[in-house]
Design an enzyme around this catalytic site. Structure first.
Site, PDB file in Angstrom:
ATOM      1  N   TYR A 136      80.236 -16.904  63.931  1.00  0.00           N
ATOM      2  CA  TYR A 136      79.445 -18.093  63.594  1.00  0.00           C
ATOM      3  C   TYR A 136      78.040 -17.664  63.159  1.00  0.00           C
ATOM      4  CZ  TYR A 136      77.027 -22.575  64.465  1.00  0.00           C
ATOM      5  OH  TYR A 136      76.286 -23.724  64.352  1.00  0.00           O
ATOM      6  N   SER A 175      71.174 -22.143  61.953  1.00  0.00           N
ATOM      7  CA  SER A 175      71.187 -22.100  63.421  1.00  0.00           C
ATOM      8  C   SER A 175      70.377 -20.919  63.913  1.00  0.00           C
ATOM      9  CB  SER A 175      72.630 -21.956  63.931  1.00  0.00           C
ATOM     10  OG  SER A 175      72.640 -21.670  65.311  1.00  0.00           O
TER      11      SER A 175
END
Lengths: 245, 450
Positions: A150, A137
């Site tokens: 995250y 990501s």
């Protein structure tokens, strides 16, 4: 062509799987929820996949990583390509203060990914060919206050994939790192507020398919995230720490 | 394919009027999420309605102040047998997605409306019809099975033998949320359509041509120039060609090449532009009749080539109007309505005239019935346009016809009850948590259950 997709019920992974199915690939799909997995598998069968196998996979189960690769290899007779797509976006308010919750999300987003990629790399290196793609990501490029737990896991995945790609260079195994920006997959849709800058999963899925087909290295999708993240990484910390985003 | 940001869906209807906003929109990712979403909405006292692609024109897909369940992500195929042509898919799958999958295997939709961007659920809920109505009937005739989620938490699998099935086909989404649909496809040998295009210069000529064309061709449709009350136009007929080949599986058909990116200014579709367009369209074909052959795309979906063409009508949007009148009165009623439109100075770009056959639909509330049907669009000029359309409704009522709910934004409760006298029998099958802005308008029902 044979393809293993880990986290096959993710919206992005499913879009990529549809393109492999339309090409007549044989697929092994791994996911935790059997009902959703069955729905995803039926769609890919109807779209022309030569075969679709459903495999149970729980990222929190230490034995699952080796097992899913062994089962897929047996069912497909080798794995030409794999996409590791599972993950969770943990609620910030929990993981910022609860260490157990932070570590559990880290296990799903990083530790399990490293485990399953290691088993896949071994299998592909032995085969002498393969494309090993992983969904990281843009959040892994720099820790932001709203999603750094995250982001930290994705940073681990990005660094791991970078090293693995270099180690396997010349073996016939390509490692593909996908860094999507925000993708439009939430369930509750705002009604009055203006739209968030979110990409459509179909386009992101198609970009991943193309990157896997070509054996590309690091892919930002949509592509404008590459210069945006270069800029974000260059912000000095004394300034960055004042940003609330 | 390029990766783009998905613009926030507005959840309007295709006519972009009336602009009635829901209080909440939920977008389940899986059919298994739907029962909980319905239960949550029902518990809050809000009325619920499914929203697919927003391709109905008026307020049939709107639910002001309530919950819309957007079926965009319920887009999976469940089953497709290339041997038998049986297809089962989730309700948010579009007809375009079905065509892309099945045409390479030699199958086609048994019935298709004039756009392929409607969902399967919407095609059932509005019991859509196409150019082959005289031969094949409505979409609902080819539905062999469907699953319906009710606000009670039940999921019911229904077949044409069930009363609730007959209420759900053409049920305007009011009997529950359609989760998936199974249909029988139509076999084809190529992706080409061959046929002919014939000019007519009066309505009487249209009726004679249409009768002959309907006897020999499964697909028949006519374009008519609404600025000329005598009724000049072009009749197009065709069938799937026996030769010409099928595309390779996995190859997508061409996407829209043109787009209307923003709301156009008000003059864009005004009377002079319509007049120029109509004259050019009619004059383009010089011979009385020409043989035609080409891909199915421009034959069935000419407007799909222009993405968001509805924005050409500007911010105020437009009204679509489609009625059917029995053959006995058809000539006079169509003539009178065309006369009123011409007198009002409102032109319509693509007015479509065709005849419906007598193939019965399983749908209790189905709109098509034997007769002649005219569909047209009119720019929204507020009260003036509403008055004009209600005057047309009156002519349709006197002729024993009906107006199509999927395209309506104007009809009064009195007109609705005349067009659909079976509505009370239908109302017994409603899901108590479901409603729409259309339904409340034509029945006078309250918006909230508390």
């Amino acid at each position: 062509m044979t393809v293993l997709i880990v986290g096959a019920t993710s919206a992005i992974a499913h879009q990529t799987a549809r393109l492999f199915a339309a090409e007549g690939a044989a697929l092994a799909l791994a996911a935790r929820n059997p009902d959703k997995l069955a729905a995803a598998a039926a769609d890919l069968r109807a779209r022309g996949a030569e075969a679709v196998h459903e495999l149970a996979y729980d990222a929190l189960d230490d034995d699952a990583h080796q097992r899913v690769v062994t089962e897929a290899t047996a069912l497909l007779g080798g794995i030409d390509a794999a996409l590791v797509a599972h993950g969770v976006l943990p609620p910030a308010e929990t993981v910022h203060t609860d260490a157990d919750a932070a570590l559990q999300s880290f296990t799903v987003n990083a530790t399990s990914v490293i485990a399953v990629m290691t088993h896949l790399a071994n299998t592909m290196e032995q085969q002498g060919h393969g494309t090993l793609a992983v969904i990281s990501s843009v959040a892994g490029d720099r820790g932001r206050p709203s999603n750094y737990v995250y982001g930290a896991a994705k940073a681990a995945v990005t660094a791991f994939a970078s090293g693995l790609r270099a180690r396997l260079h010349g073996t016939g195994v390509e490692v593909v790192t996908i860094k999507p920006g925000p993708v439009d997959t939430p369930m509750i849709v705002g009604v009055h507020e203006p739209g968030l800058l979110a990409a459509d999963p179909e386009g992101v899925g198609a970009r991943i398919h193309r990157a896997m087909r070509r054996g590309e290295g690091v892919v930002y999708t949509p592509g404008y995230w590459r210069p945006v993240m270069a800029a974000v990484r260059s912000i000095p910390d004394r300034l960055f720490k004042r940003l609330d985003w | 394919m390029s990766v783009t940001a998905r613009s926030q869906r507005e959840h309007l209807s295709w006519g972009r009027t009336p602009r009635l906003r829901p209080a909440r929109v939920v977008r389940p990712a899986w059919t298994s999420d739907v029962p909980a979403a319905l239960a949550a909405a029902a518990a809050s006292g809000q009325r619920v309605l499914a929203y697919g692609q927003g391709r109905s024109y008026g307020d049939a897909c709107l639910n002001e102040g309530g919950t819309l369940v957007d079926t965009q992500n319920l887009d999976r195929f469940l089953y497709f047998d290339p041997e038998s042509g049986v297809l089962r898919a989730e309700s948010g799958v579009t007809l375009a997605q079905i065509l892309a999958l099945v045409v390479p295997h030699g199958w086609f939709l048994p019935v298709t409306p004039g756009t392929k961007y409607v969902t399967l659920g919407g095609a059932v809920a509005n019991d859509v019809h196409g150019k082959n109505h005289h031969a094949a009937g409505t979409f609902g005739r080819f539905v062999t099975r469907l699953a319906l989620a009710r606000s009670t938490g039940e999921v019911l699998e229904l077949t044409p033998d069930d009363d609730l099935f007959r209420a759900t086909v053409a049920g305007l989404g009011l009997t529950g949320l359609i989760l998936w649909v199974e249909i029988r496809l139509h076999p084809i040998a190529s992706d080409q359509i061959e046929g002919r295009s014939t000019k007519f210069s009066t309505l009487a000529e249209f009726f004679a041509l249409s009768e002959a064309a309907s006897a020999r061709s499964p697909y028949v449709v006519s374009w008519i120039d609404t600025l000329r009350p005598e009724g000049r136009g072009l009749l197009m007929e065709g069938d799937h060609a026996p030769d010409g080949g099928l595309p390779e599986p996995g190859v997508s058909p061409p996407a829209a090449r043109l787009a209307v990116p923003v709301d156009a200014p008000g003059w864009a579709l005004s009377r002079p532009t319509v007049r120029a367009f109509n004259a050019a369209y009619y004059g383009r074909q010089r011979a009385k009749a020409v043989e035609t052959r080409g891909h199915y795309e421009p034959f069935f979906y000419p407007l799909d080539a222009v993405r968001d063409w509805n924005r050409g009508y500007g911010r105020r949007g437009f009204f679509q109007y489609q009625f059917v009148v029995p053959f006995a009165d058809g000539d006079a009623a169509v003539r009178e309505i065309l006369g009123r439109l011409a007198a009002s100075g409102e032109g319509s770009f693509l007015a479509v005239l065709k005849t419906f056959g007598d193939v019965p639909s399983p749908g209790l509330m189905s709109f098509p019935r034997p007769g002649v049907t005219l569909a047209l669009d009119l720019p929204n000029r507020g009260e003036r346009t509403v008055r004009l359309l209600r005057g047309c409704d009156e002519i349709v009522r006197q002729s024993g016809g009906a107006v199509y709910p999927a395209k309506d934004a104007c009809m009064t409760p009195e007109s609705f009850r005349t067009f659909f006298p079976q509505w009370e029998a239908f109302a017994e099958h409603l899901d108590p948590a479901f409603s729409s802005s259309f339904w409340r308008r034509v029945t006078g029902e309250a918006a909230s259950r508390h």
